[in-house]
Design a protein around this motif. Structure first.
Motif, PDB file in Angstrom:
ATOM      1  N   ILE A  24     -75.968  33.275 -26.211  1.00  0.00           N
ATOM      2  CA  ILE A  24     -77.229  33.426 -25.466  1.00  0.00           C
ATOM      3  C   ILE A  24     -77.871  32.064 -25.228  1.00  0.00           C
ATOM      4  O   ILE A  24     -78.370  31.771 -24.122  1.00  0.00           O
ATOM      5  CB  ILE A  24     -78.186  34.357 -26.234  1.00  0.00           C
ATOM      6  N   VAL A  25     -77.863  31.212 -26.253  1.00  0.00           N
ATOM      7  CA  VAL A  25     -78.443  29.873 -26.108  1.00  0.00           C
ATOM      8  C   VAL A  25     -77.703  29.084 -25.038  1.00  0.00           C
ATOM      9  O   VAL A  25     -78.324  28.393 -24.200  1.00  0.00           O
ATOM     10  CB  VAL A  25     -78.405  29.137 -27.468  1.00  0.00           C
ATOM     11  N   ILE A  26     -76.379  29.180 -25.022  1.00  0.00           N
ATOM     12  CA  ILE A  26     -75.603  28.462 -24.004  1.00  0.00           C
ATOM     13  C   ILE A  26     -75.988  28.941 -22.606  1.00  0.00           C
ATOM     14  O   ILE A  26     -76.200  28.130 -21.683  1.00  0.00           O
ATOM     15  CB  ILE A  26     -74.094  28.675 -24.255  1.00  0.00           C
ATOM     16  N   ALA A  27     -76.089  30.261 -22.453  1.00  0.00           N
ATOM     17  CA  ALA A  27     -76.455  30.804 -21.139  1.00  0.00           C
ATOM     18  C   ALA A  27     -77.848  30.353 -20.722  1.00  0.00           C
ATOM     19  O   ALA A  27     -78.071  29.992 -19.554  1.00  0.00           O
ATOM     20  CB  ALA A  27     -76.371  32.335 -21.198  1.00  0.00           C
ATOM     21  N   VAL A  28     -78.790  30.363 -21.659  1.00  0.00           N
ATOM     22  CA  VAL A  28     -80.157  29.947 -21.343  1.00  0.00           C
ATOM     23  C   VAL A  28     -80.197  28.475 -20.971  1.00  0.00           C
ATOM     24  O   VAL A  28     -80.872  28.077 -19.993  1.00  0.00           O
ATOM     25  CB  VAL A  28     -81.088  30.239 -22.543  1.00  0.00           C
ATOM     26  N   GLU A  29     -79.475  27.647 -21.724  1.00  0.00           N
ATOM     27  CA  GLU A  29     -79.498  26.208 -21.439  1.00  0.00           C
ATOM     28  C   GLU A  29     -78.875  25.907 -20.081  1.00  0.00           C
ATOM     29  O   GLU A  29     -79.395  25.079 -19.314  1.00  0.00           O
ATOM     30  CB  GLU A  29     -78.735  25.451 -22.536  1.00  0.00           C
ATOM     31  N   LEU A  30     -77.772  26.553 -19.753  1.00  0.00           N
ATOM     32  CA  LEU A  30     -77.092  26.262 -18.483  1.00  0.00           C
ATOM     33  C   LEU A  30     -77.887  26.757 -17.277  1.00  0.00           C
ATOM     34  O   LEU A  30     -77.779  26.187 -16.179  1.00  0.00           O
ATOM     35  CB  LEU A  30     -75.703  26.906 -18.494  1.00  0.00           C
ATOM     36  N   ALA A  39     -75.894  20.452 -19.615  1.00  0.00           N
ATOM     37  CA  ALA A  39     -74.555  20.517 -20.229  1.00  0.00           C
ATOM     38  C   ALA A  39     -74.589  20.018 -21.676  1.00  0.00           C
ATOM     39  O   ALA A  39     -73.951  20.595 -22.560  1.00  0.00           O
ATOM     40  CB  ALA A  39     -73.557  19.706 -19.415  1.00  0.00           C
ATOM     41  N   VAL A  40     -75.352  18.934 -21.884  1.00  0.00           N
ATOM     42  CA  VAL A  40     -75.445  18.392 -23.252  1.00  0.00           C
ATOM     43  C   VAL A  40     -76.139  19.389 -24.161  1.00  0.00           C
ATOM     44  O   VAL A  40     -75.688  19.668 -25.279  1.00  0.00           O
ATOM     45  CB  VAL A  40     -76.197  17.045 -23.242  1.00  0.00           C
ATOM     46  N   ALA A  45     -77.220  22.441 -28.676  1.00  0.00           N
ATOM     47  CA  ALA A  45     -78.115  23.437 -29.270  1.00  0.00           C
ATOM     48  C   ALA A  45     -77.360  24.494 -30.080  1.00  0.00           C
ATOM     49  O   ALA A  45     -77.717  24.758 -31.243  1.00  0.00           O
ATOM     50  CB  ALA A  45     -78.956  24.090 -28.183  1.00  0.00           C
ATOM     51  N   PRO A  46     -76.321  25.136 -29.534  1.00  0.00           N
ATOM     52  CA  PRO A  46     -75.612  26.114 -30.373  1.00  0.00           C
ATOM     53  C   PRO A  46     -74.850  25.456 -31.526  1.00  0.00           C
ATOM     54  O   PRO A  46     -74.697  26.069 -32.588  1.00  0.00           O
ATOM     55  CB  PRO A  46     -74.654  26.793 -29.394  1.00  0.00           C
TER      56      PRO A  46
END
Length: 476
Positions: A24-30, A39-40, A45-46
């Protein structure tokens, strides 16, 4: 308190939740409209959350008596919540701004409760409670009057707590929140220094990496929240990412310090055991000297006088010589019996000549109560193990005769899986104690000298069970 090891279903559930949370964090960040380096952040974050959860689970399983592992897992999930501040949704963004601050509170809880995870110190408990108020709530008043620009993020959603925009008031309240962070940091720093100085040098090994990284991270977060810019935030995040490994290193050093303490205790026991062995050896030599002096030596002196009298009487005519020689023979037989008994106490000839099972049968035959012996007559044991087993049984049967008031006893000697076990039981009054009396304590030292163990179960009125074990690898 019994250590709680996380069960397999719980471990699986935590791992799955961590994977979902990180995803979920990856999806939110992207998908974020206001994250500058998406991308960083989608990688960093995860990774921070997973590192805390992963090392926390490892520490939880390796050191279940400590709550540090469970707290690290909670911190990892709190970090996921904080990372949701990249969300475009006003609700999620506001939720992350407030609740996400819990990662700092759990972080402080970890630091002040390390290495047990328990807040036994009153000051540590106060600091942890203060952290659970300061980290999530210190900047909430500023959110009531701060626009996205005031929060340093023009592209961020407007937080749902905003009631009216007042830049000056928002700046003052932001400064107040930063001051709360700074005051708490100063108190924590003073407490940590005092605790570190009061800790023994060997225990400082575990506290040093934890305190160093914790205080550095706390300071960097405080500076960043005061408005020092992105550089301070990135430094704080990098320090946060390294923190789980600092905690893990501290826990491993804790394990080393525990091993060191255990080794020191064993060395002290070894010194005490050696002193008792020397003392027992001296006492045994004095006993032998006394027994020889009072027993066989006295009888031999009397025998010499009797034979001298017989010789004088033989020279004068020989009347009564035969009776005197008969008395001398009886006295000699008694002396030989006493010497054999004394020699048996030192090392029985039957043990050397015939082995352990016949020697135990001889001990049983002299016991004042019926004794059954269960031992393998064909077992080939090393001499030191055979001798130790014999004297364990000898001392146990001596105690049965003197103190137990038993009506029967049993002896069992078995060799299985590279170990020899000796069990002596009776149906007496019980109440025996290894720590009382030199006999059983001396046995414990003799057994320990062979890397064996001696245990005693002797409840009052429930009989006595003496159990000894010796390592005895099979012959090559």
């Amino acid at each position: 308190m019994t250590p709680v090891v996380p069960a397999r279903p719980l471990l699986i559930a935590i791992v799955l939740a961590a994977l979902v949370g990180g995803g979920i964090v990856i999806a939110v960040e992207l998908s974020s409209d206001h994250q500058t380096v998406r991308a960083v952040w989608a990688s960093f974050a995860p990774a921070v959350g997973w590192s805390f959860i992963g090392t926390g689970l490892y520490a939880w399983r390796r050191r279940p008596e400590s709550r540090i592992g469970a707290l690290m897992v909670l911190l990892g999930f709190a970090w996921f919540i904080y990372a949701l501040s990249a969300a475009n949704s006003r609700l999620v963004y506001t939720f992350a701004l407030v609740v996400g601050g819990l990662w700092g509170a759990i972080f402080l809880h970890l630091g002040v409760s390390f290495p047990t995870g328990r807040l036994t110190d009153p000051m540590a408990r106060t600091l942890a409670i203060a952290g659970y108020f300061v980290f999530p709530l210190a900047f909430v008043p500023a959110l009531l009057f701060a626009s996205p620009h005031d929060l340093g993020c023009d592209d961020c959603p407007t937080n749902l707590l905003l009631i009216r925009h007042d830049r000056d008031l928002a700046t003052v309240l932001t400064g107040f929140g930063a001051l709360c962070y700074l005051v708490l940091f100063g108190i924590v720093l003073a407490w940590a220094i005092r605790r570190w100085q009061a800790t023994p040098p060997i225990d400082r090994l575990q506290l040093t990496p934890v305190y160093t990284f914790s205080l550095l991270t706390f300071l960097l977060v405080t500076v960043a929240r005061a408005g020092a810019g992105n550089a301070a935030w990135w430094a704080a995040f990098i320090a946060t990412g390294l923190m789980p490994f600092a905690f893990l290193a501290g826990l491993l050093r804790t394990h080393l310090s525990l091993l060191d303490a255990e080794l020191r205790a064993r060395l002290e026991e070894l010194r005490a055991s050696r002193a008792r062995i020397v003392e027992a050896g001296d006492a045994e030599r004095r006993r032998l000297e006394r027994d020889l002096h009072d027993g066989a030596q006295s009888r031999l002196v009397a025998l010499k006088l009797l034979l001298s009298s017989a010789r004088l009487r033989a020279r004068r005519g020989g009347e009564g010589v035969d009776a005197m020689l008969g008395e001398a023979i009886d006295e000699l037989d008694t002396s030989l019996s006493e010497l054999r008994e004394l020699a048996r106490g030192i090392h029985p000839a039957v043990l050397t000549d015939h082995g352990l099972e016949p020697a135990l049968q001889a001990l049983a035959s002299r016991a004042p109560v019926p004794v059954t012996v269960d031992a393998d007559a064909d077992a080939q044991l090393p001499g030191n193990v055979e001798s130790a087993a014999y004297f364990v049984v000898s001392e146990a049967l001596t105690n049965v005769a003197k103190y137990s008031q038993a009506t029967e006893a049993a002896v069992a000697v078995r060799r299985t899986d590279g170990r020899v076990t000796v069990d002596v039981t009776d149906d007496g009054v019980g109440g025996a104690d290894v720590t009382r009396g030199s006999g059983l304590r001396g046995l414990a030292d003799r057994v320990a000298a062979l890397d064996g163990t001696l245990s005693l179960e002797s409840p009052a009125g429930g009989g006595t069970h003496l159990h000894a074990e010796f390592p005895c690898p099979p012959p090559a």
